[in-house]
Scaffold this active site. Structure first.
Site, PDB file in Angstrom:
ATOM      1  N   TRP A 162       0.804  -1.225   0.000  1.00  0.00           N
ATOM      2  CA  TRP A 162       0.000   0.000   0.000  1.00  0.00           C
ATOM      3  C   TRP A 162       0.835   1.273   0.000  1.00  0.00           C
ATOM      4  CZ3 TRP A 162       1.834   2.383   4.200  1.00  0.00           C
ATOM      5  CH2 TRP A 162       2.333   1.566   5.233  1.00  0.00           C
ATOM      6  N   ASN A 163       2.147   1.172   0.244  1.00  0.00           N
ATOM      7  CA  ASN A 163       2.878   2.419   0.537  1.00  0.00           C
ATOM      8  C   ASN A 163       3.163   3.284  -0.687  1.00  0.00           C
ATOM      9  OD1 ASN A 163       4.733   0.511  -0.288  1.00  0.00           O
ATOM     10  ND2 ASN A 163       6.347   1.205   1.096  1.00  0.00           N
ATOM     11  N   ARG A 192       6.138  -0.555 -11.624  1.00  0.00           N
ATOM     12  CA  ARG A 192       7.479  -1.153 -11.627  1.00  0.00           C
ATOM     13  C   ARG A 192       7.417  -2.617 -12.054  1.00  0.00           C
ATOM     14  NH1 ARG A 192      10.917   0.245  -6.231  1.00  0.00           N
ATOM     15  NH2 ARG A 192      10.238  -1.793  -5.546  1.00  0.00           N
ATOM     16  N   LYS A 219      -2.680  -7.985  -7.942  1.00  0.00           N
ATOM     17  CA  LYS A 219      -3.436  -8.089  -6.688  1.00  0.00           C
ATOM     18  C   LYS A 219      -2.948  -6.917  -5.833  1.00  0.00           C
ATOM     19  CE  LYS A 219      -3.593  -8.989  -2.863  1.00  0.00           C
ATOM     20  NZ  LYS A 219      -3.883  -7.887  -1.912  1.00  0.00           N
ATOM     21  N   PRO A 220      -3.681  -5.774  -5.873  1.00  0.00           N
ATOM     22  CA  PRO A 220      -3.197  -4.603  -5.119  1.00  0.00           C
ATOM     23  C   PRO A 220      -3.448  -4.778  -3.624  1.00  0.00           C
ATOM     24  CG  PRO A 220      -5.318  -4.108  -6.121  1.00  0.00           C
ATOM     25  CD  PRO A 220      -4.964  -5.520  -6.542  1.00  0.00           C
ATOM     26  N   GLY A 260       6.438  -6.532  -0.693  1.00  0.00           N
ATOM     27  CA  GLY A 260       5.758  -6.496   0.596  1.00  0.00           C
ATOM     28  C   GLY A 260       6.693  -6.983   1.684  1.00  0.00           C
ATOM     29  N   SER A 261       6.128  -7.499   2.753  1.00  0.00           N
ATOM     30  CA  SER A 261       6.944  -7.859   3.912  1.00  0.00           C
ATOM     31  C   SER A 261       7.696  -9.173   3.672  1.00  0.00           C
ATOM     32  CB  SER A 261       6.041  -8.000   5.133  1.00  0.00           C
ATOM     33  OG  SER A 261       5.062  -8.983   4.886  1.00  0.00           O
ATOM     34  N   GLU A 270      10.576  -8.314  -3.672  1.00  0.00           N
ATOM     35  CA  GLU A 270      11.041  -7.018  -3.135  1.00  0.00           C
ATOM     36  C   GLU A 270      10.484  -6.937  -1.722  1.00  0.00           C
ATOM     37  OE1 GLU A 270      13.023  -4.926  -4.587  1.00  0.00           O
ATOM     38  OE2 GLU A 270      13.015  -5.655  -6.651  1.00  0.00           O
ATOM     39  N   LEU A 271      11.328  -7.204  -0.729  1.00  0.00           N
ATOM     40  CA  LEU A 271      10.816  -7.437   0.626  1.00  0.00           C
ATOM     41  C   LEU A 271      11.204  -6.302   1.581  1.00  0.00           C
ATOM     42  CD1 LEU A 271      11.550 -11.277   0.637  1.00  0.00           C
ATOM     43  CD2 LEU A 271       9.503 -10.076  -0.153  1.00  0.00           C
ATOM     44  N   ARG A 316      10.530  10.929   4.168  1.00  0.00           N
ATOM     45  CA  ARG A 316       9.833  10.840   2.886  1.00  0.00           C
ATOM     46  C   ARG A 316       8.766   9.751   2.995  1.00  0.00           C
ATOM     47  NH1 ARG A 316      10.606   8.474  -2.445  1.00  0.00           N
ATOM     48  NH2 ARG A 316      11.809   6.851  -1.430  1.00  0.00           N
ATOM     49  N   CYS A 361      10.218   1.080   2.194  1.00  0.00           N
ATOM     50  CA  CYS A 361      11.109  -0.047   2.476  1.00  0.00           C
ATOM     51  C   CYS A 361      12.556   0.420   2.528  1.00  0.00           C
ATOM     52  CB  CYS A 361      10.943  -1.107   1.404  1.00  0.00           C
ATOM     53  SG  CYS A 361      11.077  -0.422  -0.244  1.00  0.00           S
ATOM     54  N   GLU A 417      11.608  -3.356  11.311  1.00  0.00           N
ATOM     55  CA  GLU A 417      11.244  -2.275  10.406  1.00  0.00           C
ATOM     56  C   GLU A 417      10.250  -1.363  11.135  1.00  0.00           C
ATOM     57  OE1 GLU A 417       9.576  -4.010   6.855  1.00  0.00           O
ATOM     58  OE2 GLU A 417      10.374  -2.405   5.613  1.00  0.00           O
TER      59      GLU A 417
HETATM   60  P1  NAD Z   1       2.362  -7.169   3.308  1.00  0.00           P
HETATM   61  O1  NAD Z   1       3.418  -8.183   3.107  1.00  0.00           O
HETATM   62  O2  NAD Z   1       1.496  -7.284   4.490  1.00  0.00           O
HETATM   63  O3  NAD Z   1       1.363  -7.142   2.052  1.00  0.00           O
HETATM   64  C1  NAD Z   1       1.829  -6.963   0.751  1.00  0.00           C
HETATM   65  C2  NAD Z   1       0.827  -7.573  -0.214  1.00  0.00           C
HETATM   66  O4  NAD Z   1       0.744  -8.968  -0.004  1.00  0.00           O
HETATM   67  C3  NAD Z   1      -0.591  -7.032  -0.085  1.00  0.00           C
HETATM   68  O5  NAD Z   1      -1.152  -6.901  -1.357  1.00  0.00           O
HETATM   69  C4  NAD Z   1      -1.296  -8.127   0.712  1.00  0.00           C
HETATM   70  O6  NAD Z   1      -2.668  -8.188   0.468  1.00  0.00           O
HETATM   71  C5  NAD Z   1      -0.620  -9.359   0.175  1.00  0.00           C
HETATM   72  N1  NAD Z   1      -0.632 -10.510   1.086  1.00  0.00           N
HETATM   73  C6  NAD Z   1      -0.588 -10.496   2.438  1.00  0.00           C
HETATM   74  N2  NAD Z   1      -0.605 -11.758   2.920  1.00  0.00           N
HETATM   75  C7  NAD Z   1      -0.656 -12.577   1.848  1.00  0.00           C
HETATM   76  C8  NAD Z   1      -0.668 -14.004   1.689  1.00  0.00           C
HETATM   77  N3  NAD Z   1      -0.644 -14.840   2.736  1.00  0.00           N
HETATM   78  N4  NAD Z   1      -0.713 -14.495   0.445  1.00  0.00           N
HETATM   79  C9  NAD Z   1      -0.726 -13.674  -0.612  1.00  0.00           C
HETATM   80  N5  NAD Z   1      -0.703 -12.329  -0.541  1.00  0.00           N
HETATM   81  C10 NAD Z   1      -0.665 -11.783   0.682  1.00  0.00           C
HETATM   82  O7  NAD Z   1       3.111  -5.766   3.236  1.00  0.00           O
HETATM   83  P2  NAD Z   1       2.489  -4.291   3.381  1.00  0.00           P
HETATM   84  O8  NAD Z   1       2.185  -4.062   4.820  1.00  0.00           O
HETATM   85  O9  NAD Z   1       1.428  -4.060   2.376  1.00  0.00           O
HETATM   86  O10 NAD Z   1       3.752  -3.414   2.934  1.00  0.00           O
HETATM   87  C11 NAD Z   1       4.784  -3.101   3.785  1.00  0.00           C
HETATM   88  C12 NAD Z   1       5.975  -4.020   3.546  1.00  0.00           C
HETATM   89  O11 NAD Z   1       6.362  -3.959   2.173  1.00  0.00           O
HETATM   90  C13 NAD Z   1       7.193  -3.585   4.317  1.00  0.00           C
HETATM   91  O12 NAD Z   1       7.824  -4.710   4.857  1.00  0.00           O
HETATM   92  C14 NAD Z   1       8.072  -2.939   3.256  1.00  0.00           C
HETATM   93  O13 NAD Z   1       9.439  -2.917   3.558  1.00  0.00           O
HETATM   94  C15 NAD Z   1       7.762  -3.761   2.064  1.00  0.00           C
HETATM   95  N6  NAD Z   1       8.087  -3.036   0.837  1.00  0.00           N
HETATM   96  C16 NAD Z   1       9.172  -3.451   0.109  1.00  0.00           C
HETATM   97  C17 NAD Z   1       9.542  -2.771  -1.041  1.00  0.00           C
HETATM   98  C18 NAD Z   1      10.722  -3.217  -1.841  1.00  0.00           C
HETATM   99  O14 NAD Z   1      10.824  -2.810  -2.998  1.00  0.00           O
HETATM  100  N7  NAD Z   1      11.635  -4.006  -1.316  1.00  0.00           N
HETATM  101  C19 NAD Z   1       8.799  -1.658  -1.451  1.00  0.00           C
HETATM  102  C20 NAD Z   1       7.696  -1.253  -0.690  1.00  0.00           C
HETATM  103  C21 NAD Z   1       7.351  -1.967   0.450  1.00  0.00           C
END
Ligand code: NAD
Length: 485
Positions: A157-158, A166, A181-182, A235-236, A257-258, A285, A291, A388
């Site tokens: 979401w960030n 990307r 899947k947003p 995501g995470s 990309e975690l 920022r 991340c 984090e």
């Molecule tokens: P998140 O991992 O909770 O969710 C990310 C996405 O995954 C969402 O669309 C969510 O719906 C989906 N998701 C969650 N659980 C799932 C599952 N079990 N199966 C399939 N999909 C699932 O992360 P967030 O809270 O949305 O974003 C923050 C995290 O993203 C932080 O850890 C941040 O560092 C990371 N991030 C990384 C980058 C990068 O480029 N490395 C960029 C931006 C954010």
């Protein structure tokens, strides 16, 4: 466009088959404005059956899109870039409404996010290969690149626009079809982008967008289907590990990309004002919800008090408020849960002896605001030094020597970004090599650039997005053995 007109213009169904449609279940879920806690609009809630329908569409047109001449694919991407740029104000306002960031930063994200479409429109026509004569003269070696096939892109979401473009940019450039899947908090920006792509001439079925509250089931259904060939996730790290395990079943290509825990190092020989400017960017920022955010600000003890005092003055002057008010320097946190996690990290550190220099508390009232914060004197075992933060909290730790700084910086399972400030060239060269990170900023607080490879090492991920490397994530390498000439 004003807010009402804008929200009325955004498609709120699932996007597949080139149009907006309700979920087969008829269910919807609410998208909330984090600055007010109020509902903006309801969107369709995709089910696994909806996901299968999107994959049916993505598979049906996969060969045709792969065979579409690169120049034509490039033209569609370029038209989408032009359309997003022409509607920059709409995209910016929409992101501010659903994610909370201040308008100036949303505008910055439109520029950054759209650029992936332009950059990869230029890369689409440069997909190469190579030929060689086998060393023994036994034949000719031809190497060609082919699209990997239907892809699933899962975004956080960030950065509601850029984390999508990307992935979508290089995937479409390579000739892949994509299902996005947003994140559940911010589905609107991707839905608007899908509409813009359709208007730009993207054939139906090539791009689908599936908002859902049931990500695990929808994603698992897609990843179990042998027609899907790739998952690209941002995501995470925790969710990334689940997806990597799921990807093993069908041996899917993956890009990950975690999470990150970027160290930001300031040495005694740094230009103090530049270092403070850099820290403001690297930390504040996007409200600290990045991340690449400076998670641990490591400052050499000789300059530590001067640096911390200046940084505190700047942070204390930041006005917190709704992102659409021009006077706001920092918007809300994405949701109540995330704000609670930030507050817990700070509260625990303070209970263990850390000093709050400014901020340190949630803001009372509507929305999910948290005060921009500086904390110093963090005890060794504090959770805030390892996890984090993902919020507007600058966490300061002192060090004595360069060796100690490097050891502290690398003492994390993450390896996404790292930053340092020094005026000593030799030290800069040593640090750029010694820091265990996929990206290193030298005397600068922002490193992202669509023309550069973005990605992490260690538990921060696999693969690169952007640059000439980014399209490789969506291409298979095929070797064709030819007889000798
Ligand atoms: P998140 O991992 O909770 O969710 C990310 C996405 O995954 C969402 O669309 C969510 O719906 C989906 N998701 C969650 N659980 C799932 C599952 N079990 N199966 C399939 N999909 C699932 O992360 P967030 O809270 O949305 O974003 C923050 C995290 O993203 C932080 O850890 C941040 O560092 C990371 N991030 C990384 C980058 C990068 O480029 N490395 C960029 C931006 C954010």
């Amino acid at each position: 466009m004003n807010v009402t007109d804008l929200l009325n213009s955004v498609p709120t169904g699932l996007w597949h088959g080139g149009r907006s449609a309700p979920s087969e279940s008829g269910r919807t879920f609410d998208v909330v404005n984090p600055a007010t806690g109020e509902v903006l609009v309801a969107v369709a809630n995709a089910t696994p059956a909806d996901a299968t329908a999107a994959l049916d569409a993505a598979s049906a047109v996969a060969d045709e899109w792969a065979a579409t001449p690169p120049r034509r694919r490039a033209d569609v991407l370029r038209a989408a870039f032009d359309a997003v740029t022409a509607r920059a104000d709409d995209f910016a306002l929409l992101m501010t409404l659903e994610m909370g960031k201040v308008l100036a930063e949303s505008r910055g994200e439109v520029t950054y996010g759209a650029e992936f479409l332009r950059w990869f429109s230029e890369e689409a026509v440069r997909i190469g290969g190579r030929t060689a004569t086998a060393p023994g003269g036994t034949g000719e070696i031809a190497v060609v690149k082919e699209p990997v096939g239907p892809c699933l892109a899962i975004t956080p979401w960030n950065f509601p626009l850029a984390m999508g473009t990307r992935k979508i940019g290089p995937a479409l450039a390579a000739g892949c079809t994509v299902i996005v899947k947003p994140a559940e908090d911010t589905p609107l920006t991707m839905l608007l982008l899908a509409q813009v792509f359709a208007e730009a001439g993207l054939p139906p079925g090539v791009l689908s967008v599936l908002p859902t509250l049931d990500a695990p089931a929808v994603v698992a259904g897609l990843m179990d289907d042998p027609r899907l060939r790739k998952v690209s996730f941002t995501g995470s790290t925790g969710v990334g590990k689940i997806l990597l395990a799921q990807a093993a079943n069908n041996v899917l290509r993956t890009s990950m990309e975690l999470g990150g825990s970027a160290p930001f190092l300031v040495f005694d020989d740094a230009d103090l004002d530049k270092a403070v400017d850099g820290a403001m960017l690297a930390k504040m920022r996007n409200g600290g919800e990045a991340c690449t955010a400076a998670n641990r600000i490591l400052v050499q003890n000789g300059i530590r008090e001067a640096f911390t005092a200046k940084l505190t003055e700047r942070v204390a002057a930041m006005r917190v408020g709704p992102g659409w008010e021009e006077t706001s320097a920092i918007g809300p946190i994405i949701n109540a849960e995330q704000r609670g996690s930030i507050a817990a990290l700070v509260d625990e550190a303070v209970a263990a002896g850390a000093t709050v220099r400014t901020g340190g508390r949630p803001v009372d009232g509507a929305g999910f605001f948290y005060e921009p914060t500086v904390v110093d004197d963090l005890p060794d075992g504090a959770r805030i030094r390892r996890e984090e933060i993902f919020g507007p909290v600058a966490a300061i730790v002192g060090f004595e020597t360069e060796e100690e700084a490097i050891a502290l910086a690398n003492d994390t399972e993450y390896g996404l970004a790292a930053y340092f400030f020094t005026e000593n060239l030799g030290r800069a060269q040593r640090l750029a090599r010694a820091l265990q990170a996929g990206m290193v900023g030298v005397n600068r607080g922002v490193i992202s650039d669509p023309a550069a490879p973005f990605g992490g090492i260690k538990q921060s991920g696999l693969g690169s997005e952007g640059g000439s490397e980014g399209i490789e994530e969506y291409l298979n390498t095929k070797y064709i053995a030819l007889p000798p000439v």
